[in-house]
Design a protein around this motif. Structure first.
Motif, PDB file in Angstrom:
ATOM      1  N   PRO A 136       0.727  45.557 -21.652  1.00 53.72           N
ATOM      2  CA  PRO A 136      -0.440  44.896 -22.254  1.00 53.72           C
ATOM      3  C   PRO A 136      -1.342  45.809 -23.079  1.00 53.72           C
ATOM      4  O   PRO A 136      -1.694  46.916 -22.661  1.00 53.72           O
ATOM      5  CB  PRO A 136      -1.191  44.352 -21.042  1.00 53.72           C
ATOM      6  N   ILE A 137      -1.720  45.300 -24.254  1.00 59.21           N
ATOM      7  CA  ILE A 137      -2.649  45.995 -25.142  1.00 59.21           C
ATOM      8  C   ILE A 137      -3.878  45.135 -25.435  1.00 59.21           C
ATOM      9  O   ILE A 137      -4.715  45.490 -26.255  1.00 59.21           O
ATOM     10  CB  ILE A 137      -1.960  46.374 -26.472  1.00 59.21           C
ATOM     11  N   TYR A 138      -3.999  44.011 -24.728  1.00 57.16           N
ATOM     12  CA  TYR A 138      -5.090  43.077 -24.973  1.00 57.16           C
ATOM     13  C   TYR A 138      -6.422  43.650 -24.456  1.00 57.16           C
ATOM     14  O   TYR A 138      -6.460  44.595 -23.660  1.00 57.16           O
ATOM     15  CB  TYR A 138      -4.817  41.753 -24.265  1.00 57.16           C
ATOM     16  N   THR A 139      -7.511  43.035 -24.903  1.00 57.80           N
ATOM     17  CA  THR A 139      -8.831  43.425 -24.420  1.00 57.80           C
ATOM     18  C   THR A 139      -8.883  43.311 -22.903  1.00 57.80           C
ATOM     19  O   THR A 139      -8.487  42.292 -22.333  1.00 57.80           O
ATOM     20  CB  THR A 139      -9.919  42.534 -25.041  1.00 57.80           C
ATOM     21  N   SER A 140      -9.374  44.373 -22.250  1.00 57.84           N
ATOM     22  CA  SER A 140      -9.320  44.427 -20.791  1.00 57.84           C
ATOM     23  C   SER A 140     -10.323  45.440 -20.251  1.00 57.84           C
ATOM     24  O   SER A 140     -10.544  46.483 -20.863  1.00 57.84           O
ATOM     25  CB  SER A 140      -7.912  44.836 -20.343  1.00 57.84           C
ATOM     26  N   PRO A 141     -10.915  45.152 -19.088  1.00 63.16           N
ATOM     27  CA  PRO A 141     -11.747  46.156 -18.412  1.00 63.16           C
ATOM     28  C   PRO A 141     -10.927  47.303 -17.827  1.00 63.16           C
ATOM     29  O   PRO A 141     -11.494  48.281 -17.333  1.00 63.16           O
ATOM     30  CB  PRO A 141     -12.435  45.361 -17.287  1.00 63.16           C
ATOM     31  N   GLN A 142      -9.597  47.171 -17.848  1.00 62.41           N
ATOM     32  CA  GLN A 142      -8.683  48.215 -17.387  1.00 62.41           C
ATOM     33  C   GLN A 142      -8.797  48.497 -15.889  1.00 62.41           C
ATOM     34  O   GLN A 142      -8.610  49.633 -15.438  1.00 62.41           O
ATOM     35  CB  GLN A 142      -8.899  49.514 -18.195  1.00 62.41           C
ATOM     36  N   ASP A 143      -9.081  47.475 -15.100  1.00 63.55           N
ATOM     37  CA  ASP A 143      -9.068  47.651 -13.654  1.00 63.55           C
ATOM     38  C   ASP A 143      -7.651  47.917 -13.156  1.00 63.55           C
ATOM     39  O   ASP A 143      -7.437  48.697 -12.228  1.00 63.55           O
ATOM     40  CB  ASP A 143      -9.636  46.404 -12.964  1.00 63.55           C
ATOM     41  N   ASP A 144      -6.677  47.256 -13.788  1.00 64.81           N
ATOM     42  CA  ASP A 144      -5.266  47.454 -13.442  1.00 64.81           C
ATOM     43  C   ASP A 144      -4.501  47.860 -14.693  1.00 64.81           C
ATOM     44  O   ASP A 144      -3.448  47.305 -15.016  1.00 64.81           O
ATOM     45  CB  ASP A 144      -4.685  46.179 -12.824  1.00 64.81           C
ATOM     46  N   ASN A 145      -5.062  48.811 -15.420  1.00 64.90           N
ATOM     47  CA  ASN A 145      -4.424  49.353 -16.622  1.00 64.90           C
ATOM     48  C   ASN A 145      -3.931  48.278 -17.586  1.00 64.90           C
ATOM     49  O   ASN A 145      -2.800  48.317 -18.072  1.00 64.90           O
ATOM     50  CB  ASN A 145      -3.287  50.303 -16.243  1.00 64.90           C
TER      51      ASN A 145
END
Length: 565
Positions: free
Chosen positions: A57-66
């Motif tokens: 995934p490369i979508y917008t994310s808070p990156q809690d689970d990368n």
């Protein structure tokens, strides 16, 4: 590709390469891999010979689970770049004959996704039923006893409304309610938007969890686990899963057939399930990722590691080859972003055996019947990481397990020893491009430390060495493209009960291939094969440790051969 494959079955002759973007190549010095970095390395991938590129995934994310916690499905996280970068990547990949597949994560979203922000705002919000909300039980506790894949309960109490929401993974990954047709259409609309943009398919994250038994019954209690239970029978391969996938196909893929690739990640899937999921006549997915073979070195649970028995591996992979021989299709993989490094797990990362065993693993896997997947760095023989302490780990699953195991009284050093073997962090260290600082991954400070063996194991050195793991992978990929028996032949396992010999045949239109591989550091005679003498005059198509004295000579340590007659 040959004319033997029909247009809608092109993937039988294809090889897929998975990129974990944050660890592949950093182009701007911020220490995190990005899309510009992927674009810069397309020539390397083209030289390897791969047909499909799959991006985690490369979508917008808070990156809690990368990145597997998505807050906007139709935009790119600034960490990785922009939509314009995606468009250029699509264009540049297609110009090199490489298709691009995106990760589809629709069992859950981030708790920061606008859908969930609305859903949690009040009990009567129009999107309340887009997620799984439940009131506390009669004791004021969680609605059921299911354990999360990331440890602890699957339920999180939301103070705003006094109700719990379901999250099979992190508490920041609430599960979507696929029973709601509005949810399904929103997902399908997003998928069509990406296909219209030019991508070539989807790898579907834990897609067999989207249908749940709606009563959410109690799970079987897990001994010694503080009252938590196993809920998987109630959400793996649930009651409406085939209906949902067929609806998805009709809504998203109908009319686009022949050019796309769909692969469903499906924990707990059986051969019988996979036949249904991958039967082309049923219009669900092209292939599934199953996890049976990567669970064979587990004891009572994932973090209870034991030595792999090759006979069990052959039994498992052979059963999948036989089961999907007539209907459906296999995906083939040793590792990915969720699995430790293949050479450290299934081969030998000892200095004297690493190169040979890495080549052996590539040979054995790629000559099976199915579509092979190469995980970034696998083609270099990248290894597990020498983690020193618990502070060295980054992955949420590993960190949570260590904390909970130690708090429950487990020996800290034993827990750490198992984490070193099985942590997902082993696969997530930066790609090793050259021997310069940080392995050429970044000019800045890497988000996660590079494996210290990058000075020896790196792409620059491998490409320059015609006898490297990289060039062996290039040759075995080329073999799939040029030898129809690899893509289209039948499969027959040999010497199933032998503890160190992996041997099988592939036959197609009068051509027969024999693959023999020695999963040990000792010499191994081929006399254990009943008809080995009949192969004495055959052609050696591929070997991994230099020319043998004869094609039927004893196999040297970690030697593999592909013979043709």
């Amino acid at each position: 590709m040959t004319d033997a494959v029909t247009n809608d079955q092109w993937f039988r002759e294809a090889v897929v390469y998975q990129i974990y973007p944050r660890s592949f190549q950093d182009s701007n010095g911020d220490g995190i891999g990005d899309l510009r970095g992927v674009i810069d390395r397309l020539d390397y991938l083209q030289a390897l010979g791969i047909d499909v590129l799959w991006l985690s995934p490369i979508y917008t994310s808070p990156q809690d689970d990368n990145g597997y916690d998505i807050s906007d499905y139709q935009d790119i996280d600034p960490t990785f770049g922009t939509l314009a970068d995606v468009d250029e990547l699509i264009e540049q990949a297609h110009a090199r004959g490489i298709r691009l597949v995106m990760d589809l994560v629709v069992n859950h979203t981030s708790d920061e996704h606008p859908w969930f922000v609305e859903s949690r705002s009040s009990t009567d919000n129009p999107k309340r039923d887009w997620y799984w909300w439940r009131s506390p039980d009669e004791h004021g506790e969680a609605p059921n006893n299911w354990e999360s894949f990331f440890s602890g309960s699957v339920w999180e109490l939301d103070e705003t409304t006094g109700e719990y929401y379901l999250h099979l993974f992190s508490r920041k990954q609430p599960d979507l309610n696929w029973e709601n047709p509005e949810v399904r259409e929103a997902v399908y609309s997003m998928m069509r938007w990406w296909l219209d943009r030019g991508i070539d398919g989807f790898r579907m994250d834990v897609i067999n969890m989207i249908s749940k038994i709606t009563s959410l019954p109690e799970g079987t209690p897990i001994p010694g686990n503080s009252g938590l239970g196993d809920g998987t029978p109630h959400f793996l391969n649930g009651p409406r899963i085939h209906e949902f996938l067929q609806e998805m196909h009709a809504s998203v893929f109908e009319g686009r057939a022949g050019q796309l690739l769909t692969v469903g990640e499906m924990p707990g899937v059986t051969v019988e399930d996979a036949i249904l999921y991958t039967d082309p006549a049923r219009h669900e997915v092209d292939m599934v990722f199953q996890f049976e073979h990567v669970g064979l070195d587990h004891g009572d649970h994932k973090w209870d590691r034991r030595a792999l028995d090759l006979r069990e591996l052959k039994k498992s992979l052979g059963r999948w080859q036989d089961g999907l021989a007539e209907v459906g299709w296999n995906s083939l993989y040793w590792n990915n972003h969720d699995q430790p490094r293949a050479v450290s797990r299934f081969g030998s990362d000892a200095p004297e055996h690493r190169v040979a065993s890495a080549k052996l693993l590539g040979t054995v896997l790629h000559v099976h019947r199915g579509t092979p997947y190469v995980y970034q760095g696998e083609e270099l023989g990248m290894t597990n990481v020498p983690f020193a302490t618990s502070d060295d780990f980054s992955d949420i699953e590993s960190v949570n397990y260590y904390r909970m195991a130690v708090e429950s009284g487990s020996d800290a050093e034993s827990v750490l020893a198992n984490l070193r073997l099985g942590s997902r962090d082993n696969a997530r260290t930066p790609m090793q491009w050259d021997s310069s600082e940080h392995g050429g991954f970044t000019t800045g400070t890497p988000w996660f430390r590079v494996n210290p063996n990058y000075t020896e194991i790196n792409a620059e050195a491998a490409v320059a060495d015609d006898d490297s793991v990289f060039h062996h992978y290039r040759r075995v990929i080329e073999l799939r493209h040029t030898e129809p028996a690899v893509a289209h032949g039948d499969f027959h396992m040999l010497a199933a009960d032998h503890p160190t010999l992996y041997a099988f045949t592939r036959r197609h239109e009068g051509v027969e291939l024999l693959v023999v591989a020695n999963f040990s550091g000792d010499e191994l005679s081929l006399d254990v094969l009943d008809d080995v003498e009949q192969w004495a005059g055959s052609t050696l198509l591929l070997g991994n440790v230099g020319a043998p004295a004869s094609v039927t000579a004893p196999l040297r340590a970690w030697e593999a051969r592909v013979l043709r007659r």
